[in-house]
Design an enzyme around this catalytic site. Structure first.
Site, PDB file in Angstrom:
ATOM      1  N   HIS A  29       0.848  -1.185   0.000  1.00  0.00           N
ATOM      2  CA  HIS A  29       0.000   0.000   0.000  1.00  0.00           C
ATOM      3  C   HIS A  29       0.887   1.239   0.000  1.00  0.00           C
ATOM      4  O   HIS A  29       1.703   1.438   0.897  1.00  0.00           O
ATOM      5  CB  HIS A  29      -0.908   0.015   1.238  1.00  0.00           C
ATOM      6  CG  HIS A  29      -2.078  -0.904   1.124  1.00  0.00           C
ATOM      7  ND1 HIS A  29      -3.205  -0.771   1.894  1.00  0.00           N
ATOM      8  CD2 HIS A  29      -2.295  -1.965   0.317  1.00  0.00           C
ATOM      9  CE1 HIS A  29      -4.074  -1.715   1.574  1.00  0.00           C
ATOM     10  NE2 HIS A  29      -3.535  -2.448   0.628  1.00  0.00           N
TER      11      HIS A  29
ATOM     12  N   TYR B  13     -10.012   5.294   6.185  1.00  0.00           N
ATOM     13  CA  TYR B  13     -10.356   5.688   7.546  1.00  0.00           C
ATOM     14  C   TYR B  13     -11.399   6.795   7.449  1.00  0.00           C
ATOM     15  O   TYR B  13     -11.128   7.840   6.853  1.00  0.00           O
ATOM     16  CB  TYR B  13      -9.134   6.215   8.287  1.00  0.00           C
ATOM     17  CG  TYR B  13      -8.072   5.193   8.610  1.00  0.00           C
ATOM     18  CD1 TYR B  13      -8.006   4.617   9.881  1.00  0.00           C
ATOM     19  CD2 TYR B  13      -7.106   4.824   7.678  1.00  0.00           C
ATOM     20  CE1 TYR B  13      -7.014   3.705  10.202  1.00  0.00           C
ATOM     21  CE2 TYR B  13      -6.111   3.909   7.990  1.00  0.00           C
ATOM     22  CZ  TYR B  13      -6.073   3.353   9.257  1.00  0.00           C
ATOM     23  OH  TYR B  13      -5.091   2.448   9.566  1.00  0.00           O
TER      24      TYR B  13
ATOM     25  N   PRO C 164      -5.897   0.392  17.735  1.00  0.00           N
ATOM     26  CA  PRO C 164      -5.494  -0.098  16.409  1.00  0.00           C
ATOM     27  C   PRO C 164      -5.534   0.960  15.316  1.00  0.00           C
ATOM     28  O   PRO C 164      -5.102   0.689  14.196  1.00  0.00           O
ATOM     29  CB  PRO C 164      -6.504  -1.213  16.131  1.00  0.00           C
ATOM     30  CG  PRO C 164      -7.702  -0.851  16.950  1.00  0.00           C
ATOM     31  CD  PRO C 164      -7.169  -0.195  18.185  1.00  0.00           C
TER      32      PRO C 164
ATOM     33  N   LYS D  24      -0.165   0.172  14.852  1.00  0.00           N
ATOM     34  CA  LYS D  24       1.141   0.145  15.502  1.00  0.00           C
ATOM     35  C   LYS D  24       1.392  -1.077  16.389  1.00  0.00           C
ATOM     36  O   LYS D  24       2.541  -1.357  16.736  1.00  0.00           O
ATOM     37  CB  LYS D  24       1.309   1.408  16.370  1.00  0.00           C
ATOM     38  CG  LYS D  24       1.508   2.658  15.552  1.00  0.00           C
ATOM     39  CD  LYS D  24       2.897   2.730  14.962  1.00  0.00           C
ATOM     40  CE  LYS D  24       2.951   3.571  13.705  1.00  0.00           C
ATOM     41  NZ  LYS D  24       2.657   2.866  12.478  1.00  0.00           N
TER      42      LYS D  24
ATOM     43  N   TYR E 179       3.017   6.718  10.246  1.00  0.00           N
ATOM     44  CA  TYR E 179       2.250   5.543   9.859  1.00  0.00           C
ATOM     45  C   TYR E 179       3.148   4.457   9.286  1.00  0.00           C
ATOM     46  O   TYR E 179       2.970   3.261   9.579  1.00  0.00           O
ATOM     47  CB  TYR E 179       1.181   5.938   8.834  1.00  0.00           C
ATOM     48  CG  TYR E 179       0.099   4.892   8.634  1.00  0.00           C
ATOM     49  CD1 TYR E 179      -1.129   5.016   9.295  1.00  0.00           C
ATOM     50  CD2 TYR E 179       0.290   3.794   7.802  1.00  0.00           C
ATOM     51  CE1 TYR E 179      -2.124   4.065   9.122  1.00  0.00           C
ATOM     52  CE2 TYR E 179      -0.701   2.839   7.633  1.00  0.00           C
ATOM     53  CZ  TYR E 179      -1.905   2.973   8.293  1.00  0.00           C
ATOM     54  OH  TYR E 179      -2.892   2.016   8.121  1.00  0.00           O
TER      55      TYR E 179
END
Length: 385
Positions: A72, A196, A288, A292, A380
């Site tokens: 990704h 998200y 979550p 991480k 991230y």
């Protein structure tokens, strides 16, 4: 029985630590209270940072990951339907990989050649300030393993952290007033990258396990019961929280797994007690939202493996002396990022209309600032180990 290291817990942290020590010629026995089938049956997320991918290669367990993992290059964030893609590749030249934690565990199990003892009951840690040993029951008999060090990789509810005297341990915790209701379904993902989404009704996440298997989540109250959610109710709620185009493209089906995960932030300090070390979920929990948890566990055991290898190979105590402070520095940065993502994307009824406007302002700032997007991308995809 004697071993240089006893590792408590055969999740990905314990298995990775055991494999790294094995490859370096350090004798390590892993004790796990559940069966191997039970461990492999745990459904967990799996977004791997570059550091975790590199560690799988170091463990000589990365071949299937490279074949089946999904690269990704970014993620999509949305707020009330307004979208903003965070392009990791363009912003910082990095990426992540979607590869399930169950698959990581399976690959490490297959790679490991040394002893792993499953269904080890009533594990107890003894004398870790002096001459440590571990006892456990199996087949109606009590067994003892003498060792030089003990690594507690047995999770938040495990015996390792509970064995530490309360006066020696400081804990920091925030329990969030909501959880994630997750559904696993054998349908193609609605998008090729994670989405998200913040909505007035709550957070939603569109994730995936493979090109044909998807994982979706919606925010629910902490006391919600999974039995209250039929598949049709879940899909209806998820569609409401997504932008119209995504909702229209969503392919639904019968869930093959449905569960609610509570959210908390937790850190224990320090992480070394004589000859006992804590790593992974025994040491910390993150929401979550920032992907991480698994990655922090992997960075913990990478540092611990290096410290133990130096001790046995070079007779150096520098690594084990520095372990706690070193990994806690990275842990707290990951805690900060996970808290920030959670605060941005979830609804907090107690903050009211003012809180939502602040969240909107934060999203708008992120959408308009390359620097803010770079910061998100850097965190991230994983801070340096």
């Amino acid at each position: 029985m004697r071993s240089q290291v006893v590792i408590v817990g055969a999740g990905p942290a314990g298995l990775m630590l055991g494999r790294l020590l094995e490859l370096a010629g350090v004798d390590a026995v892993i004790l796990e209270r559940k069966s191997a089938d039970y461990v492999l049956g745990r459904i967990r997320a799996g977004v791997l940072e570059q550091g975790s991918m590199d560690l799988m290669d170091r463990a000589q367990a990365g071949q299937r990951m490279h074949q089946e993992g999904l690269i990704h290059q970014g993620v999509e964030l949305s707020f009330d339907g307004d979208g903003q893609r965070i392009d990791f590749a363009a912003l910082i030249g990095r990426h992540v990989m979607v590869y399930g934690q169950t698959e990581v565990t399976r690959d490490l199990m297959v790679a490991r050649q040394a002893t792993t003892i499953y269904e080890a009951e009533d594990v107890e840690l003894h004398d870790f300030d002096g001459n440590p040993f571990v006892t456990y029951r199996q087949g109606g008999l009590t067994h003892r393993i003498d060792c030089t060090f003990i690594a507690g990789c047995d999770g938040y509810h495990g015996v390792a952290r509970r064995s530490v005297p309360a006066a020696a341990l400081t804990t920091f915790e925030r329990v969030y007033p909501f959880g994630w209701l997750g559904v696993l379904v054998d349908r193609p993902p609605v998008a090729h990258e994670l989405i998200y989404a913040h909505h007035a009704r709550g957070f939603a996440l569109c994730s995936q396990r493979s090109p044909t298997r998807s994982r979706y989540y919606v925010q629910v109250p902490a006391d919600e019961k999974v039995e209250a959610w039929s598949d049709s109710r879940f899909w209806d709620e998820l569609r409401i929280r997504l932008n119209p185009a995504t909702a229209e493209a969503l392919q639904t089906g019968a869930s093959i797994e449905k569960s609610i995960a509570p959210l908390r932030s937790f850190v224990a300090e320090p992480l070394r007690f004589g000859r006992l070390f804590l790593a992974g979920d025994a040491a910390h929990i993150v929401p979550p939202t920032g992907a991480k948890g698994l990655n922090l566990a992997m960075s913990d055991v990478a540092a611990l493996a290096d410290a133990l290898i130096d001790f046995f190979g070079e007779h150096s105590v520098a690594g084990i002396d520095a372990y706690s402070a070193k990994v806690l520095s990275r842990i707290w940065k990951a805690e900060r990022f996970s808290w920030w993502m959670t605060s941005l994307l979830h609804t907090f009824p107690e903050t009211g209309a003012f809180g939502r406007r602040i969240q909107r302002a934060e999203f708008d700032y992120l959408a308009g600032s390359v620097a803010a997007q770079q910061s998100l991308a850097e965190n991230y995809t994983g801070l340096p180990t």
